[in-house]
Design an enzyme around this catalytic site. Structure first.
Site, mmCIF file in Angstrom:
data_model
loop_
_atom_site.group_PDB
_atom_site.id
_atom_site.type_symbol
_atom_site.label_atom_id
_atom_site.label_comp_id
_atom_site.label_asym_id
_atom_site.label_seq_id
_atom_site.Cartn_x
_atom_site.Cartn_y
_atom_site.Cartn_z
ATOM 1 N N ARG A 52 43.104 38.201 50.602
ATOM 2 C CA ARG A 52 44.180 37.318 50.304
ATOM 3 C C ARG A 52 44.454 36.729 51.818
ATOM 4 O O ARG A 52 44.764 37.234 52.602
ATOM 5 C CB ARG A 52 44.956 38.263 49.452
ATOM 6 C CG ARG A 52 44.925 39.150 48.474
ATOM 7 C CD ARG A 52 45.646 40.229 47.654
ATOM 8 N NE ARG A 52 45.548 40.637 46.613
ATOM 9 C CZ ARG A 52 45.230 41.827 46.613
ATOM 10 N NH1 ARG A 52 44.622 42.627 47.760
ATOM 11 N NH2 ARG A 52 44.542 42.256 45.523
ATOM 12 N N LYS A 110 50.206 43.813 47.646
ATOM 13 C CA LYS A 110 50.519 44.019 46.920
ATOM 14 C C LYS A 110 50.317 45.042 46.411
ATOM 15 O O LYS A 110 50.842 45.156 44.972
ATOM 16 C CB LYS A 110 49.435 43.144 45.661
ATOM 17 C CG LYS A 110 49.416 42.319 44.591
ATOM 18 C CD LYS A 110 48.217 41.054 44.128
ATOM 19 C CE LYS A 110 48.959 40.498 42.389
ATOM 20 N NZ LYS A 110 48.000 39.640 42.925
ATOM 21 N N ARG A 114 38.538 33.869 48.076
ATOM 22 C CA ARG A 114 38.615 34.746 47.506
ATOM 23 C C ARG A 114 37.728 34.988 46.429
ATOM 24 O O ARG A 114 36.721 35.849 46.359
ATOM 25 C CB ARG A 114 39.933 35.274 47.355
ATOM 26 C CG ARG A 114 39.913 37.125 46.682
ATOM 27 C CD ARG A 114 41.072 37.251 47.569
ATOM 28 N NE ARG A 114 42.020 38.472 45.986
ATOM 29 C CZ ARG A 114 41.944 39.586 46.240
ATOM 30 N NH1 ARG A 114 40.647 40.106 47.657
ATOM 31 N NH2 ARG A 114 41.667 40.880 45.957
ATOM 32 N N HIS A 168 41.397 45.762 43.971
ATOM 33 C CA HIS A 168 42.101 45.687 42.786
ATOM 34 C C HIS A 168 42.455 46.962 42.071
ATOM 35 O O HIS A 168 41.540 47.670 42.674
ATOM 36 C CB HIS A 168 41.174 45.264 42.225
ATOM 37 C CG HIS A 168 41.040 43.933 42.043
ATOM 38 N ND1 HIS A 168 39.549 43.221 41.290
ATOM 39 C CD2 HIS A 168 41.774 42.972 42.497
ATOM 40 C CE1 HIS A 168 40.249 41.639 42.005
ATOM 41 N NE2 HIS A 168 40.973 41.658 42.649
ATOM 42 N N TYR A 181 38.823 37.337 37.657
ATOM 43 C CA TYR A 181 37.351 36.986 38.136
ATOM 44 C C TYR A 181 36.823 37.047 37.195
ATOM 45 O O TYR A 181 34.800 36.769 37.759
ATOM 46 C CB TYR A 181 37.642 38.103 39.052
ATOM 47 C CG TYR A 181 38.197 37.539 40.103
ATOM 48 C CD1 TYR A 181 38.240 37.046 40.983
ATOM 49 C CD2 TYR A 181 39.457 38.537 40.758
ATOM 50 C CE1 TYR A 181 39.612 36.601 42.354
ATOM 51 C CE2 TYR A 181 40.075 38.738 40.928
ATOM 52 C CZ TYR A 181 39.868 37.082 42.374
ATOM 53 O OH TYR A 181 41.109 37.136 43.138
#
Length: 397
Positions: free
Chosen positions: A210, A265, A344, A367, A377
């Protein structure tokens, strides 16, 4: 007379009367006497006596619950109190985001006394923003208003949180993310070569980190395999230069992010990623360029240990990166309608197009679940788009 009393409770505590000057019915509740001996009253207003009775009932419920709502305490004051007192541990950019999103709402309903605010008021204010805000921004705005009123509620300044009764409306469509084609990605890499952004672009495209992870990457989190005994060693001590006759392996620890508190994140965003050779070469050249920057900056150099920093070593902002990135896409002949996160997306797209399973892509992308990879995505996940057609072709020829 400007006021005509029409109803009074037998104890004399509550009264309902018509105020000619206001053209409204008024309900009055006695709260006892002040130090000066004067009676303290709370008033409610309505177009009909029944409306006033309902509001008196609600007022008594507030009083019984210990709520100290004020006729002068406004929605704007409640929001300002929350921004000042209720956001401990929140970064300044996030605080600024809340302020900016809430300001148009406060222009519409900020002067209204908080205790008089209705769900309809909130719904109407949000409805007037649907052509200006994206759905996500409207959700943040509604949630922020709910949190501000909850803060007032916790201080006994209002009896109920009307924002919690309102569903966020759907806003205008946001700009959809996209990904570069393979040829576009190659053109971008070529445009970035021999610039200070080459390594940034290479890691974003070929490793999929990221943009906030790239901005926070430290040199001691770029590591080299030193053998089974020593394991991974930071390149600050092991170096980046190739060793003759050795099969060098390099990786990065994605353990930090340019977010409040410096954490990634999600939990699964903390990951170790092997580096393709092109990334290692780009980092090798980047390190030499940074050494030159340090020499030229002299006493102005601020050492934060960052891989990607300004010409004097200070951290990069998101805006720094966006401006530089759009200059590169323009140089590559791709126009300026791109943002760094789409590198990304390209990483996911290229892996998917080359048969990498979505489970593996999710691990590489950091993820928590494959559903995140598939939903966010979706337009880049090749198997999700082709598998059904391939099966039908096999069955029906």
């Amino acid at each position: 007379m400007s006021e005509t009393k029409v109803t009074r409770r037998s104890r004399g505590e509550d009264a309902i009367y018509f105020a000619t000057a206001k053209n409204r019915y008024v309900g009055s509740v006695s709260l006892g006497y002040g130090p000066d001996g004067k009676r303290i009253r709370r008033k409610v207003f309505g177009k009909t006596k029944q409306e006033v009775r309902d509001r008196l009932k609600a007022l008594h419920q507030e009083l019984n619950a210990g709520v100290k709502s004020s006729r002068t305490y406004s929605v704007r004051e409640a929001v300002e109190d929350w921004l000042r007192e209720g956001l401990d541990g929140t970064s300044e950019p996030t605080r600024t985001l809340y302020e900016g999103l809430l300001e148009p709402v406060l222009e519409m309903i900020g002067a209204r006394p908080l205790r008089d605010l209705s769900a309809g008021d909130v719904r109407s204010a949000l409805g007037q923003l649907v052509t200006r805000y994206s759905t996500r921004s409207l959700q943040i705005t509604r949630n922020s208003l709910e949190r501000a009123i909850r803060h007032a509620e916790s201080n006994d300044l209002v009896g109920r949180n009307v924002a919690a009764l309102v569903k966020s409306p759907r806003g205008r469509s946001g700009r959809p993310s996209k990904s570069f084609t393979l040829e576009q990605a190659k053109a971008l890499l070529a445009a970035a070569e021999r610039t200070r952004w080459h390594a940034y672009v290479a890691l974003s495209l070929l490793v999929g980190i990221r943009t906030e992870e790239a901005r926070a990457l430290r040199w001691d989190h770029v590591v080299r395999w030193a053998g089974d005994a020593a394991g991974w060693q930071p390149v600050t001590s092991a170096g980046l230069d190739p060793r003759p006759g050795m099969q060098d392996q390099f990786a990065i620890y994605v353990w930090r992010s340019d977010r409040f508190g410096g954490d990634t994140k999600t939990g699964k965003s903390r990951r170790t990623l092997a580096l393709p050779r092109r990334c290692v070469e780009a980092l090798r050249e980047h390190g030499k360029r940074e050494a030159g920057d340090r020499l030229r900056a002299g006493a102005l150099w601020q050492d934060h240990g960052l891989v990607f920093a300004s010409a004097i070593g200070t951290p990069l902002s998101a805006n720094n990166v966006i401006r530089a990135f759009r200059s590169l896409t323009e140089k590559a002949g791709l126009g300026r309608d791109w943002v760094p996160r789409e590198m990304r997306h390209t990483f996911v797209s290229v892996l998917s197009a080359n048969g990498v399973p979505v489970e593996s892509i999710a691990l590489l992308a950091g993820h928590d679940r494959t559903t995140t990879t598939e939903l966010v995505y979706r337009h880049e996940i090749r198997p999700a788009l082709t598998q059904g057609a391939e099966v039908m072709d096999n069955i029906f020829g």
